[in-house]
Design a protein around this motif. Sequence first.
Motif, PDB file in Angstrom:
ATOM      1  N   THR A   1       0.837  -1.208   0.000  1.00  0.00           N
ATOM      2  CA  THR A   1       0.000   0.000   0.000  1.00  0.00           C
ATOM      3  C   THR A   1       0.867   1.251   0.000  1.00  0.00           C
ATOM      4  N   ASN A   2       1.931   1.202   0.817  1.00  0.00           N
ATOM      5  CA  ASN A   2       2.837   2.351   0.816  1.00  0.00           C
ATOM      6  C   ASN A   2       3.473   2.533  -0.554  1.00  0.00           C
TER       7      ASN A   2
ATOM      8  N   THR B   1       0.832   3.779  -2.692  1.00  0.00           N
ATOM      9  CA  THR B   1       0.600   5.189  -2.359  1.00  0.00           C
ATOM     10  C   THR B   1       1.703   6.063  -2.936  1.00  0.00           C
TER      11      THR B   1
END
Length: 365
Positions: free
Chosen positions: A177-178, A181
């Motif tokens: 997710t990072n 992101t």
Amino acid sequence: MVGRIWLFLLPAAFGFLFELNTPGSVNGGLTSNHYNALLDIITEERKERKQMEQYIRQLEMEKNYEHVRSELEKVQSKPAECRNLTERQTNTTYMAKVVEITQNQVNMLLAHEKARKEDFLALYNLTLNNQNTMTRVNTDAQFREKELRINMEERYHNLSAALGIMENKIKSNLTLTNQNTMARVNTDAQFREKELRKYTDERYHNLSVVFGIMENKIKSDLMFLQDKLTKESEQVAVTACATSGLYNRNSVVRFPNIKTSYGNNSFSTLESNGKFTCSTPGLYFIVASMMTNVPNSEYQIRKNGDSLVYVRIVPNVSNDPRGQYHTGTGSAVVFLDFHDTIDIHTVTGIDIHPGYSCVSLFKIH
């Protein structure tokens, strides 16, 4: 004999019914269907218990009937004691009726007894079946409890493993997710950079257009100002006066006393040798005013040594006019180019009167 047999069976039946009436709790594993089946069994058992109580009361009545019949047999076995025939007949008739009634009751009881035996046998079989069912239920409950415990342990183990996997997956997902992101941030940054570049290019284009317009306007204004400044810088004007002195014929009058000067033109030659040298081409207006008391005195305004205008200062008189001063003024308009010269040239001898003999030049175009 029948009464004795059922009396032996009843304690076991009642004991079993008591066990069914107060069953022990089963440790988990039973479903709602099991509990509903148990409730149905208990309800059926209570119904059979009531029927059993009625049957016991009928057995007690049969027991009384057996006692009466025994007494009747005793009476019938003692004929010697029955001396009174009338009394015996009456008793016999009465007893016969009693026996008949009793026989009917016995027959009815026997029929009921047979039916009750069959019912009790069915009840007993049902009780055994219920007991077997309860045994199977308990066994099944224990098995299910054990199986449930094993399943719970397995599920706990699996859940712990799943939680560990989920934790690792969450960590991985958080990392992913990072990364996603960051990728979205980079994509958004690139998009915003592109939009900003596009916006900047548009603004730059607009500003370029505006600056172009402004530059053209500024250039136009600068050209106008430059032209104005050029024109102003090209403006030339001077007023210079001569000092006193006697100038012979064909002499150039000097004007060392500069009263007014304007522009970038050099007036040093006008001061030193009386000649104005043009450094800014254009159309000039020249005016000269000379004062003297010498009769028949003349001068001329020259360009590059060529006469432009002749001026007579003092008229031709026969007597001596000394002491009478006259002023002669002449003017000319001429185009001067680079290094063209203008001077005031004496035609005759002139005695210049200071302060009243001056020349003025200024560029008019």
